[in-house]
Scaffold this motif. Structure first.
Motif, PDB file in Angstrom:
ATOM      1  N   LEU A  44       1.076  -1.200   0.079  1.00 54.56           N
ATOM      2  CA  LEU A  44       0.172   0.064   0.127  1.00 54.56           C
ATOM      3  C   LEU A  44       0.833   1.348  -0.047  1.00 54.56           C
ATOM      4  CD1 LEU A  44      -2.615  -0.958   2.877  1.00 54.56           C
ATOM      5  CD2 LEU A  44      -3.026  -0.813   0.410  1.00 54.56           C
ATOM      6  N   ASP A  45       0.299   2.515  -0.434  1.00 54.73           N
ATOM      7  CA  ASP A  45       1.091   3.665  -0.449  1.00 54.73           C
ATOM      8  C   ASP A  45       1.207   4.049   1.134  1.00 54.73           C
ATOM      9  OD1 ASP A  45       1.178   4.206  -3.142  1.00 54.73           O
ATOM     10  OD2 ASP A  45      -0.823   5.010  -3.223  1.00 54.73           O
ATOM     11  N   PRO A  46       2.373   4.001   1.502  1.00 47.07           N
ATOM     12  CA  PRO A  46       3.089   4.404   2.917  1.00 47.07           C
ATOM     13  C   PRO A  46       2.011   5.513   3.611  1.00 47.07           C
ATOM     14  CG  PRO A  46       4.866   4.190   1.719  1.00 47.07           C
ATOM     15  CD  PRO A  46       3.839   4.018   0.703  1.00 47.07           C
ATOM     16  N   GLU A  47       1.618   6.527   2.727  1.00 40.39           N
ATOM     17  CA  GLU A  47       1.029   7.709   3.106  1.00 40.39           C
ATOM     18  C   GLU A  47      -0.460   7.200   3.782  1.00 40.39           C
ATOM     19  OE1 GLU A  47       2.301   7.563   0.338  1.00 40.39           O
ATOM     20  OE2 GLU A  47       3.968   8.719   0.680  1.00 40.39           O
ATOM     21  N   SER A  48      -0.755   6.176   2.968  1.00 41.25           N
ATOM     22  CA  SER A  48      -2.392   5.894   3.177  1.00 41.25           C
ATOM     23  C   SER A  48      -2.514   5.054   4.369  1.00 41.25           C
ATOM     24  CB  SER A  48      -3.131   5.059   2.039  1.00 41.25           C
ATOM     25  OG  SER A  48      -2.364   3.762   1.915  1.00 41.25           O
ATOM     26  N   ILE A  49      -1.354   4.274   5.008  1.00 38.01           N
ATOM     27  CA  ILE A  49      -1.463   3.433   5.958  1.00 38.01           C
ATOM     28  C   ILE A  49      -1.896   4.167   7.286  1.00 38.01           C
ATOM     29  CG2 ILE A  49      -0.220   1.862   7.642  1.00 38.01           C
ATOM     30  CD1 ILE A  49       1.349   1.080   5.082  1.00 38.01           C
ATOM     31  N   PRO A  50      -1.173   5.122   7.606  1.00 31.48           N
ATOM     32  CA  PRO A  50      -1.612   6.042   9.152  1.00 31.48           C
ATOM     33  C   PRO A  50      -3.322   6.360   8.936  1.00 31.48           C
ATOM     34  CG  PRO A  50       0.166   6.923   8.248  1.00 31.48           C
ATOM     35  CD  PRO A  50      -0.122   5.891   7.342  1.00 31.48           C
ATOM     36  N   ARG A  51      -3.867   6.705   7.655  1.00 31.73           N
ATOM     37  CA  ARG A  51      -5.222   7.165   7.470  1.00 31.73           C
ATOM     38  C   ARG A  51      -6.097   5.845   7.947  1.00 31.73           C
ATOM     39  NH1 ARG A  51      -7.895   6.461   2.893  1.00 31.73           N
ATOM     40  NH2 ARG A  51      -6.080   6.619   1.798  1.00 31.73           N
TER      41      ARG A  51
END
Length: 318
Positions: A184-191
């Motif tokens: 997954l895009d790393p930026e989407s994991i926290p969201r």
């Protein structure tokens, strides 16, 4: 031909060393000579490799070796089908099974509600399970992914680590998070984590819950007790799937504590919709030495166990 035989005939060298037939290449023509049975294997190997090339795959020495292994296993499976099965694609990188047992493991996840993936380090048990979880989430087959592991040293040693509880458990859960970052895009994991779509938590956090519409993975299951394994499996809710992964040769439980993964096959082996997938050193997809290390330890364990078994047999009966 360059795609098939490799730069400077690197792949041709692998093929020649692997086959009993003689291979001669002139221009775009390949001539195979030898015993009929050996020639048949060689022809099939080239046909399968050509199909992989036509599908756009870049052949590697490892892929050639694995294709031949699938052919000689006489399983009825075609190497081109096994090695071209895409689970996920991200930024030009394809995640797919690399061995016959890995494909059977992936197929079992599609067909069964609960799957146990048991095998040594490096066989892709966890990585492929996480890939199937992400695939199921993207296909809207589930609404969330739950990844969990037992924190075996959840007492004293965790307490010495600095930071909050989540900082303390992060080292135990890091392999699962690393796998997610590949898919997954790393930026989407926290969201996704903040929204509860992805949850990464210690096994103890599963107690008392019912997990509906979720893809649930229990990693390092060899470090669960029989009671913890029962607790986890009974969290299964409607519309959910479970994958349990572990290596029964790497148990870190305190001495005398029986692993829940070791006994679960005897308990659930006859239940429909529960599948046990076994991976071996032949399915190791890390460095070549990893498979050899696994085999060496298995031989050593067998030698160590032999005197104990002999002593048990010689023990007088009362």
């Amino acid at each position: 031909m360059v795609s098939l035989l490799g730069s400077r005939d690197e792949l041709l060298g692998v093929i020649e060393r692997s086959l009993d037939s003689d291979i001669h290449v002139r221009g775009n023509e390949i001539t195979i000579t030898g015993a009929p049975a050996d020639n048949a294997v060689a022809v099939r190997l080239f046909e399968e490799l050509l199909e992989l090339v036509k599908a756009g795959q870049n052949l590697t020495p490892d892929a050639v070796t694995r294709a031949l292994g699938i052919l000689t296993a006489a399983s009825g499976e075609r190497p081109a089908e096994v090695l071209s099965l895409n689970i996920l694609s991200r930024r030009g990188k394809n995640i797919r099974p690399k061995t016959l047992n890995q494909k059977r493991y992936v197929d079992a996840i599609d067909k069964h509600t609960v799957v146990f993936g048991i095998g040594p380090a490096g066989t892709g048990k966890t990585y492929l399970a996480v890939a199937k979880a992400v695939q199921a989430l993207q296909a809207k087959q589930v609404t969330r992914i739950i990844l969990t592991r037992p924190a075996v040293e959840a007492g004293e040693r965790l307490g010495f680590l600095p930071g909050t509880l989540y900082d303390k458990i992060d080292p135990y859960l890091r392999p699962l998070i690393d796998a997610l970052h590949d898919m997954l895009d790393p930026e989407s994991i926290p969201r996704l984590t903040a929204a509860g779509t992805i949850e990464v938590a210690p096994l103890a956090y599963m107690r008392g819950r019912t997990l509906n519409d979720a893809f649930i993975i229990l990693d390092e299951a060899q470090n669960t007790t029989a009671e913890q394994m029962k607790m986890f499996l009974t969290r299964l809710g409607f519309g959910s799937r479970m994958v349990v992964t572990g290596d029964v040769t790497q148990i870190d439980l305190p001495g005398g504590t029986r692993s829940g993964l070791k006994v679960v096959r005897d308990i659930l082996g006859d239940i429909d919709d529960v599948h046990f997938a076994n991976l071996t050193s032949a399915d190791v997809v890390r460095h070549r030495l990893v498979g050899e290390i696994v085999d060496a330890y298995e031989r050593w364990d067998a030698i160590e166990a032999a005197p104990q078994n002999q002593q048990h047999r010689n023990k007088p009966r009362r």
